[in-house]
Design a protein around this motif. Structure first.
Motif, PDB file in Angstrom:
ATOM      1  N   ASP A  29      31.903 -56.762   7.880  1.00 42.99           N
ATOM      2  CA  ASP A  29      32.687 -56.084   8.897  1.00 42.99           C
ATOM      3  C   ASP A  29      33.970 -56.869   9.127  1.00 42.99           C
ATOM      4  OD1 ASP A  29      31.944 -58.303  10.423  1.00 42.99           O
ATOM      5  OD2 ASP A  29      30.401 -57.215  11.534  1.00 42.99           O
ATOM      6  N   ALA A  30      34.826 -56.344  10.006  1.00 47.36           N
ATOM      7  CA  ALA A  30      36.129 -56.969  10.221  1.00 47.36           C
ATOM      8  C   ALA A  30      35.985 -58.383  10.778  1.00 47.36           C
ATOM      9  CB  ALA A  30      36.966 -56.104  11.163  1.00 47.36           C
ATOM     10  N   ALA A  31      34.996 -58.595  11.652  1.00 53.30           N
ATOM     11  CA  ALA A  31      34.813 -59.916  12.258  1.00 53.30           C
ATOM     12  C   ALA A  31      34.393 -60.944  11.213  1.00 53.30           C
ATOM     13  CB  ALA A  31      33.781 -59.833  13.376  1.00 53.30           C
ATOM     14  N   THR A  32      33.499 -60.556  10.303  1.00 54.73           N
ATOM     15  CA  THR A  32      33.057 -61.476   9.251  1.00 54.73           C
ATOM     16  C   THR A  32      34.204 -61.792   8.300  1.00 54.73           C
ATOM     17  OG1 THR A  32      30.816 -60.573   9.374  1.00 54.73           O
ATOM     18  CG2 THR A  32      31.387 -61.837   7.406  1.00 54.73           C
ATOM     19  N   ARG A  33      34.971 -60.786   7.978  1.00 52.83           N
ATOM     20  CA  ARG A  33      36.114 -60.991   7.085  1.00 52.83           C
ATOM     21  C   ARG A  33      37.121 -61.959   7.718  1.00 52.83           C
ATOM     22  NH1 ARG A  33      37.329 -57.738   2.822  1.00 52.83           N
ATOM     23  NH2 ARG A  33      35.790 -56.244   3.607  1.00 52.83           N
ATOM     24  N   GLU A  34      37.357 -61.784   9.023  1.00 57.03           N
ATOM     25  CA  GLU A  34      38.293 -62.665   9.718  1.00 57.03           C
ATOM     26  C   GLU A  34      37.754 -64.090   9.800  1.00 57.03           C
ATOM     27  OE1 GLU A  34      40.599 -62.926  14.067  1.00 57.03           O
ATOM     28  OE2 GLU A  34      39.359 -61.179  13.547  1.00 57.03           O
ATOM     29  N   ARG A  35      36.444 -64.223  10.046  1.00 55.66           N
ATOM     30  CA  ARG A  35      35.834 -65.552  10.117  1.00 55.66           C
ATOM     31  C   ARG A  35      35.960 -66.280   8.785  1.00 55.66           C
ATOM     32  NH1 ARG A  35      30.251 -67.677   9.664  1.00 55.66           N
ATOM     33  NH2 ARG A  35      29.491 -65.586   9.175  1.00 55.66           N
ATOM     34  N   ALA A  36      35.706 -65.566   7.687  1.00 57.92           N
ATOM     35  CA  ALA A  36      35.793 -66.179   6.366  1.00 57.92           C
ATOM     36  C   ALA A  36      37.228 -66.549   6.018  1.00 57.92           C
ATOM     37  CB  ALA A  36      35.223 -65.229   5.321  1.00 57.92           C
ATOM     38  N   ALA A  37      38.164 -65.658   6.311  1.00 59.46           N
ATOM     39  CA  ALA A  37      39.557 -65.912   5.976  1.00 59.46           C
ATOM     40  C   ALA A  37      40.104 -67.116   6.730  1.00 59.46           C
ATOM     41  CB  ALA A  37      40.403 -64.676   6.274  1.00 59.46           C
ATOM     42  N   GLY A  38      39.579 -67.367   7.931  1.00 59.44           N
ATOM     43  CA  GLY A  38      40.063 -68.484   8.723  1.00 59.44           C
ATOM     44  C   GLY A  38      39.330 -69.782   8.484  1.00 59.44           C
ATOM     45  N   ALA A  39      38.413 -69.784   7.538  1.00 57.62           N
ATOM     46  CA  ALA A  39      37.562 -70.959   7.325  1.00 57.62           C
ATOM     47  C   ALA A  39      38.122 -71.886   6.259  1.00 57.62           C
ATOM     48  CB  ALA A  39      36.149 -70.520   6.954  1.00 57.62           C
ATOM     49  N   THR A  40      39.432 -72.063   6.242  1.00 54.90           N
ATOM     50  CA  THR A  40      40.030 -72.950   5.244  1.00 54.90           C
ATOM     51  C   THR A  40      39.747 -74.420   5.547  1.00 54.90           C
ATOM     52  OG1 THR A  40      42.107 -72.890   6.491  1.00 54.90           O
ATOM     53  CG2 THR A  40      41.866 -71.330   4.655  1.00 54.90           C
ATOM     54  N   ASP A  41      39.328 -74.703   6.797  1.00 59.01           N
ATOM     55  CA  ASP A  41      39.012 -76.083   7.159  1.00 59.01           C
ATOM     56  C   ASP A  41      37.517 -76.373   7.063  1.00 59.01           C
ATOM     57  OD1 ASP A  41      38.306 -74.414   9.228  1.00 59.01           O
ATOM     58  OD2 ASP A  41      38.884 -75.824  10.820  1.00 59.01           O
TER      59      ASP A  41
ATOM     60  N   HIS B  94      32.577 -62.814  -5.748  1.00 60.70           N
ATOM     61  CA  HIS B  94      32.526 -61.870  -4.629  1.00 60.70           C
ATOM     62  C   HIS B  94      33.520 -62.255  -3.537  1.00 60.70           C
ATOM     63  CE1 HIS B  94      28.185 -60.324  -5.598  1.00 60.70           C
ATOM     64  NE2 HIS B  94      29.100 -59.948  -6.484  1.00 60.70           N
ATOM     65  N   LEU B  95      33.673 -63.557  -3.290  1.00 60.36           N
ATOM     66  CA  LEU B  95      34.658 -63.999  -2.304  1.00 60.36           C
ATOM     67  C   LEU B  95      36.062 -63.563  -2.715  1.00 60.36           C
ATOM     68  CD1 LEU B  95      35.372 -65.614   0.246  1.00 60.36           C
ATOM     69  CD2 LEU B  95      35.532 -67.651  -1.205  1.00 60.36           C
ATOM     70  N   GLN B  96      36.358 -63.671  -3.992  1.00 51.46           N
ATOM     71  CA  GLN B  96      37.671 -63.241  -4.473  1.00 51.46           C
ATOM     72  C   GLN B  96      37.872 -61.742  -4.295  1.00 51.46           C
ATOM     73  OE1 GLN B  96      37.025 -65.413  -8.370  1.00 51.46           O
ATOM     74  NE2 GLN B  96      39.214 -65.835  -8.106  1.00 51.46           N
ATOM     75  N   GLN B  97      36.797 -60.968  -4.458  1.00 46.97           N
ATOM     76  CA  GLN B  97      36.889 -59.533  -4.261  1.00 46.97           C
ATOM     77  C   GLN B  97      37.044 -59.175  -2.784  1.00 46.97           C
ATOM     78  OE1 GLN B  97      33.302 -58.871  -7.225  1.00 46.97           O
ATOM     79  NE2 GLN B  97      34.177 -56.905  -6.707  1.00 46.97           N
ATOM     80  N   LEU B  98      36.352 -59.897  -1.929  1.00 47.54           N
ATOM     81  CA  LEU B  98      36.383 -59.596  -0.501  1.00 47.54           C
ATOM     82  C   LEU B  98      37.667 -60.066   0.163  1.00 47.54           C
ATOM     83  CD1 LEU B  98      32.678 -60.560   0.195  1.00 47.54           C
ATOM     84  CD2 LEU B  98      33.652 -58.287   0.617  1.00 47.54           C
ATOM     85  N   LEU B  99      38.215 -61.182  -0.334  1.00 45.39           N
ATOM     86  CA  LEU B  99      39.448 -61.733   0.238  1.00 45.39           C
ATOM     87  C   LEU B  99      40.469 -61.992  -0.881  1.00 45.39           C
ATOM     88  CD1 LEU B  99      37.999 -64.294   2.831  1.00 45.39           C
ATOM     89  CD2 LEU B  99      38.922 -62.008   3.297  1.00 45.39           C
ATOM     90  N   PRO B 100      40.945 -60.958  -1.515  1.00 46.69           N
ATOM     91  CA  PRO B 100      41.905 -61.164  -2.605  1.00 46.69           C
ATOM     92  C   PRO B 100      43.184 -61.807  -2.082  1.00 46.69           C
ATOM     93  CG  PRO B 100      41.822 -58.852  -1.965  1.00 46.69           C
ATOM     94  CD  PRO B 100      40.701 -59.525  -1.249  1.00 46.69           C
TER      95      PRO B 100
END
Length: 253
Positions: free
Chosen positions: A176-188, A201-207
């Motif tokens: 969902d949008a919240a999970t996508r946002e959490r993953a995208a912000g997890a660079t630290d 799969h990560l590359q597909q979900l967050l190209p």
């Protein structure tokens, strides 16, 4: 430091529980969804299992899916070995009721857990010539058998007949949008990868995501290569054993 565990949900929760007990802020972020397939071929494989010299399971998910379709009247055949490439799969086989004397797996202190390590234990068995071996695995999102054919190739080279059984499917998870946002912000965060499929799969979900400042741990050299190719700035390889994981995470602090 947060640790993101990308294994399928059931395994991710188990690993998070262990890591939290060691004092880490571990969160499940499954990058592989495990879904059932038609149980009829699995039930048929059970009916023919006694004819096999061995059945090899690629993961605990393979064990769970195979035993979920077991006919009630059948048990594990005394003459059939149960092969596993790592301790998690071996534990799942024991929990499913496979006798200890049937189980073959690399020891807990083995330097690596993969088909090569298993082959070191079984490859010299002369009885494999002319024998039947079942390999229980999953399919990818396109319905193709997942994983490498390396072990099947070694078995064929010594004269064994290999039967590949797809007992479950490994698919792209639905975020969902919240999970996508959490993953995208997890660079630290520190990402823990146990499958090359998870990286893909990560590359597909967050190209297009930028992971150049992000560290990852991978449980095999091939998975580490996939993470580096995906752009992770630092990738270390670690044995999929709790103490080794803890030591590697500690070094990242």
């Amino acid at each position: 430091m947060r640790v993101l565990v990308t294994r399928p949900l059931r395994e991710a929760l188990h690993w998070c529980e262990q890591l939290r007990a060691r004092g880490f802020a571990a969160e499940p972020l499954p990058l592989i969804a495990i879904v059932p397939t038609d149980p009829a071929p699995v039930a048929q494989a059970w009916a023919q299992l006694a004819q096999c010299r061995a059945a090899m399971f690629v993961s605990a998910n393979a064990v769970e899916a195979f035993f979920a379709a077991k006919p009630a009247a059948l048990g594990w055949p005394a003459q059939t070995a149960a092969w596993a490439t790592g301790p998690g799969t071996a534990r799942a086989l024991r929990a499913a009721g496979v006798p200890a004397q049937a189980l073959v797996a690399p020891p807990a202190d083995a330097p690596q857990f993969d088909s090569e390590a298993l082959w070191c234990l079984v490859g010299s068995d002369a009885s494999l010539a002319g024998a039947q071996v079942l390999i229980v695995r999953g399919t990818d999102a396109d319905g193709r058998l997942a994983g490498r054919p390396w072990l099947a190739d070694q078995l064929a080279a010594v004269g064994a007949t290999v039967h590949a059984l797809a007992a479950y499917a490994r698919q792209l998870p639905r975020w969902d949008a919240a999970t996508r946002e959490r993953a995208a912000g997890a660079t630290d965060a520190l990402w823990l990868f146990s499958s090359s499929d998870a990286v893909r799969h990560l590359q597909q979900l967050l190209p297009g995501a930028d992971w150049r400042t992000t560290r990852a741990l991978a449980t095999h050299a091939r998975i580490a290569e996939a993470a580096r190719a995906a752009g992770f700035g630092r990738v270390d390889t670690v044995r999929p054993a709790l103490d080794d994981m803890v030591a590697s995470i500690e070094s990242a602090r």
